[in-house]
Design an enzyme around this catalytic site. Structure first.
Site, PDB file in Angstrom:
ATOM      1  N   SER A  93       0.803  -1.232   0.000  1.00  0.00           N
ATOM      2  CA  SER A  93       0.000   0.000   0.000  1.00  0.00           C
ATOM      3  C   SER A  93       0.832   1.277   0.000  1.00  0.00           C
ATOM      4  CB  SER A  93      -0.913   0.017   1.227  1.00  0.00           C
ATOM      5  OG  SER A  93      -0.135  -0.127   2.401  1.00  0.00           O
ATOM      6  N   HIS A 128      -0.873   4.050   7.622  1.00  0.00           N
ATOM      7  CA  HIS A 128      -0.183   4.703   6.506  1.00  0.00           C
ATOM      8  C   HIS A 128       0.242   6.132   6.780  1.00  0.00           C
ATOM      9  CE1 HIS A 128      -2.640   1.422   4.772  1.00  0.00           C
ATOM     10  NE2 HIS A 128      -1.481   1.172   4.194  1.00  0.00           N
ATOM     11  N   ASP A 177      -3.807   7.320   8.347  1.00  0.00           N
ATOM     12  CA  ASP A 177      -4.721   6.398   9.025  1.00  0.00           C
ATOM     13  C   ASP A 177      -3.904   5.599  10.042  1.00  0.00           C
ATOM     14  OD1 ASP A 177      -3.449   4.360   7.602  1.00  0.00           O
ATOM     15  OD2 ASP A 177      -5.098   4.053   6.183  1.00  0.00           O
TER      16      ASP A 177
END
Ligand SMILES: *[C@@H]1O[C@H](CO)[C@@H](O)[C@H](O)[C@H]1NC(C)=O
Length: 349
Positions: free
Chosen positions: A39, A327, A324
């Site tokens: 990610s 991340h 978040d």
């Protein structure tokens, strides 16, 4: 013209040319950017596969151009987008699985990364994500074939061999695999992951990849979700950080070895661990006020579908290290991209 004057003009041209125009604006250092990983570098491949591990909804992307939630797991651009722009390649590195990719997109490179994936095929934050092995063996291979049909054999080889190949993976193998089970010994698991990484680099090398930029793991023990799952206090887990640190030491050794054994390669290690540790130790230096929870919701757990249109967010994302619960915010990626840029500029074959 007197010879003095001529000399002056030549001298002047050389200086100006070296410092500005000829260096920056003519031939970019790389033909393209090829991206493999998780990610941290997935621009939305997961939007096109059946998985719940997505972020193509607000508030993700709230600071992205036109506020588009593209599937990037952050508030804005990813480190690879910013890095591609710094090298003059392009503004955004697109997702390979996007069916609307243009030939130009293919020429200047794409990302095969899939959020929630790892070097270990068994690692998945959620079902359906694309392991790194599939990214190189299936998708990168298909990309090369597609590129050949667009630009021909010779040019495709020139593009791939001149590309910067970024591989950013490994965090999920610890967070969503090893620490969930702890059924093996960490040092053995690290060695296993690095064997997998070596195999993936070999896949990329076999298809023409030569220049690699590989960040180490960050301080995994400082990820808000990891702190939440492991204990109640909002402080970094030093034992987890030590695991990440040792992984990085072994990774650097591996990269040295690969550069010595794979002809024509340049490997550049980017010290993300040092950078993010410094951000946590000296947040004010970077404009951060909060480093132990994310900007989305409580910041302790929210991630993917749990960080959505109904979740309140912090008022100033630039003050948060984490967007978040896992991340980094775009603010981190901007600094990380600059670090990667500087490190790559100084890379020597
Ligand atoms: C947001 O935070 C950054 C970094 O601390 C700061 O430079 C900026 O002025 C802040 N913006 C607003 C609107 O408060």
């Amino acid at each position: 013209m007197s010879s003095n004057l001529l000399f002056f003009f030549i001298f002047f041209f050389v200086i100006v040319c070296a410092r500005t125009v000829c260096n920056a604006a003519t031939i970019p250092k790389y033909t393209a950017m090829i991206v493999i990983g998780d990610s941290t570098v997935d621009p939305g491949n997961n939007n096109f596969i059946p998985t719940l591990f997505r972020s193509n909804f607000i508030p993700y992307g709230q600071d992205f151009p036109n506020h588009i939630p593209s599937g990037r797991f952050t508030n804005g651009k990813l480190v690879t987008d910013i890095l591609a722009a710094l090298f003059g390649i392009k503004e955004l590195v697109p997702a390979y699985l996007n069916p609307r990719l243009s030939n130009d997109d293919l020429r200047t490179g794409v990302s095969f990364a899939s959020a929630g994936s790892g070097l270990d095929d068994l690692t998945e934050a959620e079902g359906g994500v694309i392991p790194v092995s599939k990214q190189t063996q299936i998708y990168f291979k298909a990309y090369k074939e597609r590129l050949i049909t667009v630009v021909g054999d010779k040019e495709a080889n020139r593009i791939v061999s001149g590309a910067l190949v970024v591989i950013s993976a490994g965090t999920n193998d610890l967070v969503f695999n090893f620490y969930r089970k702890e059924s093996s010994i960490i040092s053995q698991y690290q060695d296993f992951l690095l064997e997998k990484l070596r195999d993936r680099i070999q896949d990329l090398y076999n298809l023409g990849g030569r220049t690699f930029g590989i960040p180490g793991l960050g301080p995994v023990g400082c990820i808000p979700l990891v702190m939440t799952l492991k204990l109640k206090a909002r402080v970094c887990l030093e034992d987890v950080n030590a695991d990440a640190s040792l992984f990085n030491t072994k990774l650097q050794k591996l990269l040295h070895k690969l550069q010595a054994t794979l002809p024509g390669t340049i490997f550049t290690y980017v010290d993300l661990y040092g950078l993010i540790s410094d951000m946590i130790k000296n947040p004010q230096k970077y404009g951060f006020t909060v480093t132990n929870r994310g900007c989305c919701g409580s910041g302790l757990l929210e991630l993917g579908p749990l960080c959505n249109a109904l979740t309140p967010t912090c008022s100033n994302t630039s003050q948060f290290l984490f967007w978040d619960a896992v991340h980094p915010s775009e603010a981190v990626y901007k600094v990380a991209a600059k670090l990667a840029f500087d490190t790559l500029q100084n890379a020597k074959p």
